[in-house]
Scaffold this active site. Structure first.
Site, mmCIF file in Angstrom:
data_model
loop_
_atom_site.group_PDB
_atom_site.id
_atom_site.type_symbol
_atom_site.label_atom_id
_atom_site.label_comp_id
_atom_site.label_asym_id
_atom_site.label_seq_id
_atom_site.Cartn_x
_atom_site.Cartn_y
_atom_site.Cartn_z
ATOM 1 C CG ASP A 71 -2.227 0.697 1.058
ATOM 2 O OD1 ASP A 71 -2.081 2.078 0.656
ATOM 3 O OD2 ASP A 71 -3.202 0.537 1.339
ATOM 4 C CG ASN A 79 -8.748 5.734 4.791
ATOM 5 O OD1 ASN A 79 -7.526 6.045 4.700
ATOM 6 N ND2 ASN A 79 -9.238 5.964 3.704
ATOM 7 C CG LEU A 80 -10.328 6.404 10.760
ATOM 8 C CD1 LEU A 80 -10.217 7.444 12.040
ATOM 9 C CD2 LEU A 80 -9.274 5.307 10.740
ATOM 10 C CD GLN A 81 -17.859 3.840 5.644
ATOM 11 O OE1 GLN A 81 -16.714 3.908 5.302
ATOM 12 N NE2 GLN A 81 -18.857 3.306 5.132
ATOM 13 N NE ARG A 82 -13.729 2.533 2.731
ATOM 14 C CZ ARG A 82 -13.157 3.815 2.808
ATOM 15 N NH1 ARG A 82 -13.767 4.558 3.840
ATOM 16 N NH2 ARG A 82 -12.319 4.359 1.916
ATOM 17 C CB CYS A 204 -15.462 2.861 -2.293
ATOM 18 S SG CYS A 204 -15.511 1.174 -2.585
ATOM 19 C CB CYS A 370 -14.802 15.774 -10.740
ATOM 20 S SG CYS A 370 -13.187 15.376 -10.544
#
Length: 412
Positions: A71, A79-82, A204, A370
């Site tokens: 990585d 990121n911390l939600q998942r 995502c 965007c």
């Protein structure tokens, strides 16, 4: 029918290891020999994110001897939600460093090898070739296809998972399974022969993902890895498990090798240099680059600060242009730049003249944006090819707008 084990058994377990892994030792199919195979295994995990988090935790808990993690990103608050491997205190740290620390805290016996690199055609063969098995939890098509193609070329089995919104898929690919085991030789390209056009499928970060689903999918991937290493159970080789989490339903699809046309199988045939040296036509580079584009023809750009000045001038009647947002509706609900019209990039890909539906004509002066500038650069090319002569891209997108113009707005 089980496949032969990937790994020979390692040395006998110590008294402490017998205690730690006793619940595995009680499983007749796995037992002491299976646990020793896990201790001898070298497993590479692509990505320490939503899927990599549960995969890494469960591989470490299972006692896999060496776990590699690839990585090149850092931990962000979004990121911390998942990505349950990381904590709030890890924000800003390289994910591989956070992963190593938390995996070692769970099981100090695991040798964690970190690869803080972006995998590409120059290093993929060297990194992947060190391992017995690869698990891919990456979130972009160039890396997914590169990993799958290198694994296929080297004959290394690949456990593959994919998630988006409320849906997921899991499978096992292996170009050269044992000939007498009765399993088909299938790869990612048998399921999806080529990647979708750039921008056609949201990430995502654009479409969202249910965090808890990452745990379901990553756990299944880790279980497949354990089965392959120890040679127990029936692997998902030749099958694709499909999850619809809203319906709480798993289903299964058969997967067989494609026969017409026969897909290319080697890195040479796919445009990769077999030694990992960059070549003039490189599959990973082609996938990453998007639609063909002449050098130096990226089109004009504008900074967020300059756009703010132009919007103010437009309010005074001293400028005339259209601000076009090509993000999805759910993204715009989080944060938006005032005064923008909207056409999602996916709609523009399907119909380059879709901007006319919201009153944007080829003769208009257009500024497109965007989240961070990538999708809008693609939209810029699409619009220019469709006859829009004056299209400018906002550098850095909404994130730049928040940083340079209005820091009170949220980001994602």
């Amino acid at each position: 029918m089980p496949l032969p084990p990937l790994c020979e058994p390692g040395p006998p377990l110590s008294r402490e290891q017998v205690l730690r892994y006793s619940r595995h030792l009680l499983l007749e199919q796995l037992g002491e020999v299976g646990q020793r195979r896990l201790r001898a295994a070298r497993v590479l995990v692509m990505g320490a994110g939503g899927l990599g988090s549960p995969v890494l935790l469960y591989l470490a808990a299972a006692g896999v001897g060496q776990v590699g993690v690839v990585d090149d990103d850092v931990v962000e608050a979004t990121n911390l939600q998942r990505q349950v491997l990381h904590s709030t205190e890890d924000v800003g740290r390289p994910k591989v460093d956070s992963a190593r620390e938390h995996v070692r805290a769970l099981n100090p016996d695991v040798d964690v090898v970190t690869h803080h690199v972006r995998l590409d055609a120059t290093n993929a063969r060297e990194v992947i070739g060190r391992y017995d098995l690869v698990l891919d939890g990456t979130d972009n098509f160039p890396t997914r296809y590169l990993v799958a193609d290198v694994c296929a070329d080297l004959g290394i089995p690949l456990v593959w998972g994919s998630i988006l919104r409320f849906d997921a898929q899991v499978s096992v690919f292996w170009s050269r399974p044992p000939a007498d085991a009765g399993y088909p030789a299938v790869t990612l390209r048998d399921l999806f022969p080529s990647p979708p056009p750039p921008g056609a499928t949201p990430s995502c970060g654009q479409a969202g993902v249910l965090g808890a689903m990452c745990g379901q999918v990553g756990s299944l991937m880790a279980a497949e890895a354990v089965k392959l290493v120890a040679g127990v159970g029936e692997p998902l080789l030749g099958r694709v498990a499909v999850l619809d989490v809203l319906a709480a339903r798993w289903s299964e699809l058969p997967l067989r090798p494609r026969r017409d046309p026969v897909p290319p199988r080697t890195l040479d045939e796919l445009g990769y240099d077999p030694l990992g040296v960059p070549v003039s036509v490189n599959a990973a580079a082609v996938l990453a680059a998007g639609p063909a584009q002449a050098p130096g023809d990226a089109g004009p750009t504008i900074t967020a600060a300059a756009l703010a000045e132009r919007l103010a001038a437009r309010e005074r009647g001293q400028d005339d242009f259209v601000l076009l947002d090509v993000r999805e509706a759910t993204e715009r609900a989080i944060v938006s730049i005032p005064g923008a019209l909207t056409v999602p990039l996916e709609r523009l890909i399907a119909d380059p003249l879709a901007a006319r539906e919201v009153g944007v004509d080829p003769g208009d002066v257009v500024v497109v944006h965007c989240l961070s500038g990538g999708r809008s650069a693609m939209a810029q090319r699409i619009l220019r090819d469709a006859g829009y002569d004056d299209v400018t891209n906002l550098e850095g997108g909404v994130r730049a707008w928040v940083a340079q113009v209005d820091p009170s707005l949220p980001v994602y």
